[in-house]
Design an enzyme around this catalytic site. Structure first.
Site, PDB file in Angstrom:
ATOM      1  N   GLY A 182      44.117  36.866  35.011  1.00  0.00           N
ATOM      2  CA  GLY A 182      43.428  35.686  33.717  1.00  0.00           C
ATOM      3  C   GLY A 182      42.571  35.995  33.207  1.00  0.00           C
ATOM      4  CD  GLU A 202      51.048  39.333  39.316  1.00  0.00           C
ATOM      5  OE1 GLU A 202      51.276  40.236  38.697  1.00  0.00           O
ATOM      6  OE2 GLU A 202      50.325  38.833  40.257  1.00  0.00           O
ATOM      7  CB  SER A 250      40.972  35.365  41.720  1.00  0.00           C
ATOM      8  OG  SER A 250      41.664  34.586  42.666  1.00  0.00           O
ATOM      9  N   GLY A 306      45.150  35.407  41.271  1.00  0.00           N
ATOM     10  CA  GLY A 306      45.579  34.719  41.046  1.00  0.00           C
ATOM     11  C   GLY A 306      46.131  32.788  41.492  1.00  0.00           C
ATOM     12  CG  HIS A 357      49.409  44.694  39.533  1.00  0.00           C
ATOM     13  ND1 HIS A 357      50.537  43.989  40.331  1.00  0.00           N
ATOM     14  CD2 HIS A 357      48.646  44.458  38.862  1.00  0.00           C
ATOM     15  CE1 HIS A 357      49.860  42.488  39.492  1.00  0.00           C
ATOM     16  NE2 HIS A 357      48.409  42.965  39.564  1.00  0.00           N
ATOM     17  CG  ASN A 360      47.929  43.359  35.115  1.00  0.00           C
ATOM     18  OD1 ASN A 360      48.405  43.177  33.446  1.00  0.00           O
ATOM     19  ND2 ASN A 360      48.004  43.223  36.585  1.00  0.00           N
ATOM     20  CD1 TRP A 361      45.440  41.303  29.246  1.00  0.00           C
ATOM     21  CD2 TRP A 361      46.521  41.165  26.805  1.00  0.00           C
ATOM     22  NE1 TRP A 361      44.292  40.804  28.068  1.00  0.00           N
ATOM     23  CE2 TRP A 361      45.098  41.451  26.796  1.00  0.00           C
ATOM     24  CE3 TRP A 361      47.054  41.761  26.155  1.00  0.00           C
ATOM     25  CZ2 TRP A 361      44.526  41.784  25.768  1.00  0.00           C
ATOM     26  CZ3 TRP A 361      46.395  42.172  24.674  1.00  0.00           C
ATOM     27  CH2 TRP A 361      45.277  41.786  24.687  1.00  0.00           C
ATOM     28  CE  LYS A 362      48.089  39.807  37.240  1.00  0.00           C
ATOM     29  NZ  LYS A 362      48.366  39.087  38.296  1.00  0.00           N
ATOM     30  CD  GLU A 372      44.325  44.230  41.045  1.00  0.00           C
ATOM     31  OE1 GLU A 372      44.136  43.719  40.407  1.00  0.00           O
ATOM     32  OE2 GLU A 372      46.172  44.608  41.303  1.00  0.00           O
TER      33      GLU A 372
HETATM   34  P1  13P Z   1      44.266  37.682  38.428  1.00  0.00           P
HETATM   35  O1  13P Z   1      42.392  37.841  37.868  1.00  0.00           O
HETATM   36  O2  13P Z   1      44.421  36.742  38.294  1.00  0.00           O
HETATM   37  O3  13P Z   1      43.679  36.964  39.898  1.00  0.00           O
HETATM   38  O4  13P Z   1      44.920  38.836  38.502  1.00  0.00           O
HETATM   39  C1  13P Z   1      44.682  40.483  39.500  1.00  0.00           C
HETATM   40  C2  13P Z   1      45.260  40.973  39.118  1.00  0.00           C
HETATM   41  O5  13P Z   1      46.340  41.499  39.826  1.00  0.00           O
HETATM   42  C3  13P Z   1      45.293  42.130  37.882  1.00  0.00           C
HETATM   43  O6  13P Z   1      45.665  42.941  37.832  1.00  0.00           O
END
Ligand code: 13P
Length: 256
Positions: A235, A96, A213, A172, A94, A9-11, A166
């Site tokens: 990440g 976020e 993470s 993150g 998600h 997931n590149w956000k 998650e």
């Molecule tokens: P990280 O791997 O950066 O913690 O993010 C996880 C995430 O939100 C994947 O959707």
């Protein structure tokens, strides 16, 4: 056996050009690991170009969100009809998106239904906050998120659904959940809820990822757990070497 699935997931990272350059470098590195389903989820503006760059490979593309309406006066939104034929997967729910775009469990359920109706495979993200975790509410909360997201979804459709656990406190932050904890929520709470809704056979067939993470250094800890079928990665999916090591670790741990 459940095929492991690793999705990046590149956000809101990587421009159009960076995304295309990245997958051109990534695709040959991931090519040997055919026993693992590999998915990249770039930003909307890069989807078409990334899909084009990955043609002829077996790496799949996913979107990070979508609206549930087929079309309409919804400025800024992306309809499932626009993703059809472009992506195979779409991340729904998600944390976020729930937090910043105020998405509710009911919205998520509408999106899951719309995705399936248009032939897209939802990756449904669930997970508790730090406060909920510390208050011992994780199982009840996550079970409730799964139930509402799947309201009205048939057992037959469950083969096209992936769930990602998650925990918000692990995203993150570098504070990843232990493999044992993740496995107990995934195997106990989430598969347990699926078993209540659809019976044990369906519960055992649905793929469930861990996210939060995930790094090359802790991937084996997750992938060696019996109920964890892959990872949804932020990440570490932005670096070719890390992404490759994650997929390699999954292939090794699962023996595929
Ligand atoms: P990280 O791997 O950066 O913690 O993010 C996880 C995430 O939100 C994947 O959707």
């Amino acid at each position: 056996m459940r095929t492991p699935i690793i999705a990046g997931n590149w956000k809101m990272y990587k421009t159009l050009h960076e995304s295309v350059d990245f997958v051109r470098e990534l695709a040959p590195r991931l090519a040997p690991f055919t026993g693992v389903e590999r998915v990249v989820c770039p930003t909307f503006v890069a989807l078409a170009a990334v899909a084009e760059a990955l043609k002829g490979t077996d790496i799949k593309v996913g979107a990070q969100n979508m609206n549930w309406e087929a079309q309409g006066a919804f400025t800024s939104q992306i309809a499932p009809t626009m993703l059809q034929g472009l992506v195979e997967y779409v991340i729904i729910g998600h944390s976020e998106v729930r937090a910043y775009l105020h998405e509710t469990d009911e919205d998520i359920n509408r999106k899951v239904k719309a995705a399936l109706a248009y032939g897209l495979k939802p990756i449904i993200a669930v997970g508790e906050s730090l406060a909920q975790n510390e208050a011992g509410e994780t199982e009840q909360f996550v079970g409730g998120q799964v139930r509402t997201a799947l309201n009205g979804i048939s057992a037959d459709n469950m083969r096209n659904i992936v769930i990602a656990y998650e925990p918000i406190w692990a995203i993150g932050t570098g504070k990843n959940a232990s493999g044992d904890l993740a496995n107990s929520i995934i195997g106990g709470t989430i598969r347990g809820t699926l078993a209540q809704l659809y019976g044990n056979d369906v519960a055992q067939s649905v793929r469930i990822q861990y996210g939060g993470s995930v790094k090359p250094g802790n991937m084996a800890e997750y992938m060696s757990q019996p109920d964890i079928d892959g990872a949804l990665v932020g990440g570490a999916s932005l670096k070719v070497d890390d992404f490759t090591q994650l997929v390699e670790a999954a292939a090794k741990a699962k023996g595929v």
